[in-house]
Design an enzyme around this catalytic site. Structure first.
Site, PDB file in Angstrom:
ATOM      1  CE  LYS A  37     -12.412  -2.211  -6.494  1.00 51.00           C
ATOM      2  NZ  LYS A  37     -12.288  -2.331  -8.057  1.00 51.00           N
ATOM      3  CE  LYS A  55      -0.912  -5.180  -5.427  1.00 60.28           C
ATOM      4  NZ  LYS A  55      -2.167  -5.288  -5.472  1.00 60.28           N
ATOM      5  CD  GLU A  84       2.280  -1.029  -1.117  1.00 60.22           C
ATOM      6  OE1 GLU A  84       1.405  -1.769  -0.693  1.00 60.22           O
ATOM      7  OE2 GLU A  84       3.051  -1.341  -2.042  1.00 60.22           O
ATOM      8  CG  HIS A 114      14.611  26.021 -18.328  1.00 64.83           C
ATOM      9  ND1 HIS A 114      15.289  26.837 -18.958  1.00 64.83           N
ATOM     10  CD2 HIS A 114      13.198  26.390 -18.451  1.00 64.83           C
ATOM     11  CE1 HIS A 114      14.740  28.048 -19.474  1.00 64.83           C
ATOM     12  NE2 HIS A 114      13.472  27.833 -19.105  1.00 64.83           N
ATOM     13  CD  GLU A 163      -2.821  -0.206 -11.961  1.00 60.27           C
ATOM     14  OE1 GLU A 163      -3.811   0.330 -11.592  1.00 60.27           O
ATOM     15  OE2 GLU A 163      -1.678  -0.408 -10.942  1.00 60.27           O
ATOM     16  N   GLY A 169      -9.698   1.007  -9.337  1.00 56.17           N
ATOM     17  CA  GLY A 169      -9.127   1.879  -8.575  1.00 56.17           C
ATOM     18  C   GLY A 169      -8.669   3.293  -9.306  1.00 56.17           C
ATOM     19  NE  ARG A 170      -6.108   0.848 -14.740  1.00 55.59           N
ATOM     20  CZ  ARG A 170      -6.147  -0.131 -14.437  1.00 55.59           C
ATOM     21  NH1 ARG A 170      -6.073  -0.792 -13.201  1.00 55.59           N
ATOM     22  NH2 ARG A 170      -6.670  -1.160 -15.187  1.00 55.59           N
TER      23      ARG A 170
HETATM   24  O1  F6P Z   1      -0.944  -1.923  -7.358  1.00 54.59           O
HETATM   25  C1  F6P Z   1      -2.307  -2.259  -8.079  1.00 54.59           C
HETATM   26  C2  F6P Z   1      -3.516  -1.695  -7.480  1.00 54.59           C
HETATM   27  O2  F6P Z   1      -4.382  -2.743  -7.371  1.00 54.59           O
HETATM   28  C3  F6P Z   1      -4.041  -0.375  -8.126  1.00 54.59           C
HETATM   29  O3  F6P Z   1      -4.861  -0.901  -9.136  1.00 54.59           O
HETATM   30  C4  F6P Z   1      -4.732   0.235  -7.022  1.00 54.59           C
HETATM   31  O4  F6P Z   1      -5.139   1.498  -7.513  1.00 54.59           O
HETATM   32  C5  F6P Z   1      -3.976  -0.005  -5.811  1.00 54.59           C
HETATM   33  O5  F6P Z   1      -3.392  -1.189  -5.938  1.00 54.59           O
HETATM   34  C6  F6P Z   1      -4.518   0.205  -4.609  1.00 54.59           C
HETATM   35  O6  F6P Z   1      -5.334  -0.676  -4.281  1.00 54.59           O
HETATM   36  P1  F6P Z   1      -6.426  -0.437  -3.039  1.00 54.59           P
HETATM   37  O7  F6P Z   1      -7.210   0.544  -3.368  1.00 54.59           O
HETATM   38  O8  F6P Z   1      -7.166  -1.946  -2.989  1.00 54.59           O
HETATM   39  O9  F6P Z   1      -5.350  -0.420  -1.653  1.00 54.59           O
END
Ligand code: F6P
Length: 534
Positions: free
Chosen positions: A195, A499, A201, A370, A339, A253-254
């Site tokens: 987003k 972060k 990452e 199990h 979250e 995002g979620r």
């Molecule tokens: O870790 C928090 C967060 O902002 C989430 O809410 C989100 O889904 C994720 O990081 C990834 O964010 P982005 O889509 O901006 O890479």
């Protein structure tokens, strides 16, 4: 949230089996259904009085007004000044939805159309890589840009007739290395889903994938696509405009799997199946907006959650899909629920006067049986369980498997409710020929306290439409619980500090900045890492 009445009711000793003894038809009145889904919460301690008090919470919190404000595009995400409109992404034939006086639906439908064309061209080979049609798609994203599509791709495996789809999320080089190793760089499409297009990452993995593709004979200028709301950044990364699918800041995002973040799912299963998924979500929206609270499935799921967490004090809940293809659902729900509702500050900035949302965890059945069910049956903590199961599977030649699966699911909720008394355990031991102290000792280990609550969501079959209903059901559950807690379910400030510190530690673990000023533990761990690497 006024919990006094509920706490008083909770103080009474209420056994679920007694509730059934009093009212054998209880399953009919303590369940909610919509379309073809049935949510049974009769195996909980909730009775008429408890339910009435729970329903009162919805009135006290002005739930209807909050719900309508969300669907109307009001800026209910107050800490970020944003509307919350993931529902617009599945509003396929609904009316206009205004944000700041502008209807967002033309933009939503236009992007959906572009996604359909792109997905079908990738599937059909009209959009191809340097080496020919795409055999593989790699989605690079994390959190909401990963968990939704991963979950849905697994869930819809029987509908998967497009290229293979892989997901890379972890910044651990092992993830991308292991994923890319068997792939042909000239026949792989990479989708960078972020987003913000700044997540460290995702951007690190995207650059690694781009280098891998260039070095392996692929062409990143045509084999990359992006899903983002930061179009300036996707352009700067070199992704052609025709391959960029944007979404607005009013999609969290979620909550984003319904839009462009769902692109890898659409490529996997095709645009018709993806449409059915959207229609399932839309059907749940219509139900949530129109059904009376007591018949409203998301509301009742939320109230069961409030009863267990806020009134009975259960700190976690287990999500237990008896559906192997929902194996990533617990991870998806962890983000969605934790979250969203893992907060200790109320919307107005005051400290939350009640506990935040619970820990959510789980695994598919029967595997969990199990592994960790021992604790659920006999541990000292009560863990409410949310079972899910289909009436039938997708394997007509393996119906005996499905019957066993269903029987196991039903057996677990029955066992949790009934338990086994000391008397029953003693009888069992006597049948085995034990007596005296040894009988007593052995019997004690075989006692199940019972009266452990569970709910069951049963659906005909895990189709795209049903999956859409289930995901929207849980989204609205989170919303309702958030409204009752008085928190903002749509921000996530709690992830920021880690972060920031990771960014400041980068040069330290690179060995180019000193660990001075860091705490003793962090400095010692950095020293160890520097000493033990080549
Ligand atoms: O870790 C928090 C967060 O902002 C989430 O809410 C989100 O889904 C994720 O990081 C990834 O964010 P982005 O889509 O901006 O890479």
């Amino acid at each position: 949230m006024q919990l006094d009445a509920l706490k008083a009711l909770a103080a009474a000793d209420r056994r679920i089996v007694d509730l059934f003894a009093k009212d054998a038809t209880r399953a009919g009145s303590f369940s909610a259904s919509t379309g073809d889904l049935l949510f049974d919460y009769s195996k909980t301690q909730i009775d008429e009085d408890v339910r009435a008090a729970l329903l009162q919470l919805c009135e006290d919190a002005g739930l209807a007004t909050r719900r309508d404000a969300m669907f109307a595009g009001k800026k209910i995400n107050e800490t970020e000044g944003r509307a919350v409109l993931h529902t617009a992404l599945r509003n396929l034939d609904g009316g206009p939805v205004d944000v700041d006086g502008q209807d967002v639906m033309p933009g939503v439908l236009d992007t959906l159309h572009r996604m359909r064309v792109f997905a079908e061209e990738v599937r059909g080979g009209a959009i191809a890589g340097a080496g020919g049609s795409f055999t593989d798609v790699v989605n690079i994203g994390i959190g909401g840009s990963d968990l939704g599509p991963v979950m849905a791709t697994h869930a819809l495996a029987t509908y998967h007739d497009g290229p293979r789809v892989h997901y890379v999320s972890n910044v651990d080089g092992a993830h991308i290395a292991d994923t890319l190793r068997p792939l042909d760089p000239a026949r792989t499409l990479v989708i960078v889903a972020s987003k913000t297009f700044t997540t460290i990452e995702t951007m690190t993995n995207a650059r690694t994938a781009r280098a891998w593709m260039s070095e392996g004979g692929g062409d990143p200028s045509r084999q990359f696509a992006a899903v983002s709301s930061a179009l300036d950044k996707t352009q700067a990364f070199g992704i052609p405009e025709a391959h960029v699918f944007g979404f607005a800041d009013w999609v969290g995002g979620r909550y984003s799997v319904w839009g462009p973040v769902g692109l890898p799912v659409m490529i996997a299963v095709g645009s018709n199946a993806f449409d059915a998924f959207l229609r399932g979500g839309q059907a749940m929206d219509l139900h949530f907006r129109s059904a009376d609270w007591v018949e409203n499935m998301p509301v009742m799921l939320a109230l069961v959650g409030i009863w267990h967490r806020q009134v009975l004090g259960c700190t976690s809940r287990a999500v237990l899909p008896y559906d192997q293809r929902l194996l990533r659902l617990p991870a998806y729900l962890q983000q969605l629920e934790m979250e969203s509702n893992g907060k200790s500050v109320a919307m107005d900035g005051s400290s939350l006067a009640v506990p935040s949302g619970p820990v959510v965890w789980g695994e598919p059945g029967t595997n969990g049986q199990h592994a960790f069910y021992q604790l659920i049956h006999q541990g000292t903590d009560v863990i409410p369980c949310e079972f899910m199961v289909a009436a039938e599977g997708h394997e007509p030649e393996l119906t005996h498997h499905h019957r066993l699966l269903l029987a196991n699911c039903l057996a677990q909720s029955e066992a949790l409710m009934r338990g086994r008394s000391l008397g029953e355990a003693r009888e069992l031991m006597a049948e085995k020929g034990l007596d005296g102290d040894e009988l007593d000792r052995q019997a004690r280990h075989r006692v199940f306290p019972g009266n452990r609550p569970s709910t069951t969501l049963i659906y005909p079959k895990l189709t795209p439409f049903v999956l859409g209903q289930i995901i929207a059901l849980y989204e609205h559950r989170v919303f309702v619980e958030g409204v009752l807690l008085g928190i903002n379910s749509f921000d996530q400030w709690g992830v920021e500090l880690g972060k920031e510190l990771a960014n400041s530690l980068g040069p330290v673990v690179d060995g180019v900045a000193s660990a001075d000023g860091k705490d003793g533990s962090t400095a010692a761990l950095v020293a160890y890492a520097l000493k033990h690497r080549n």
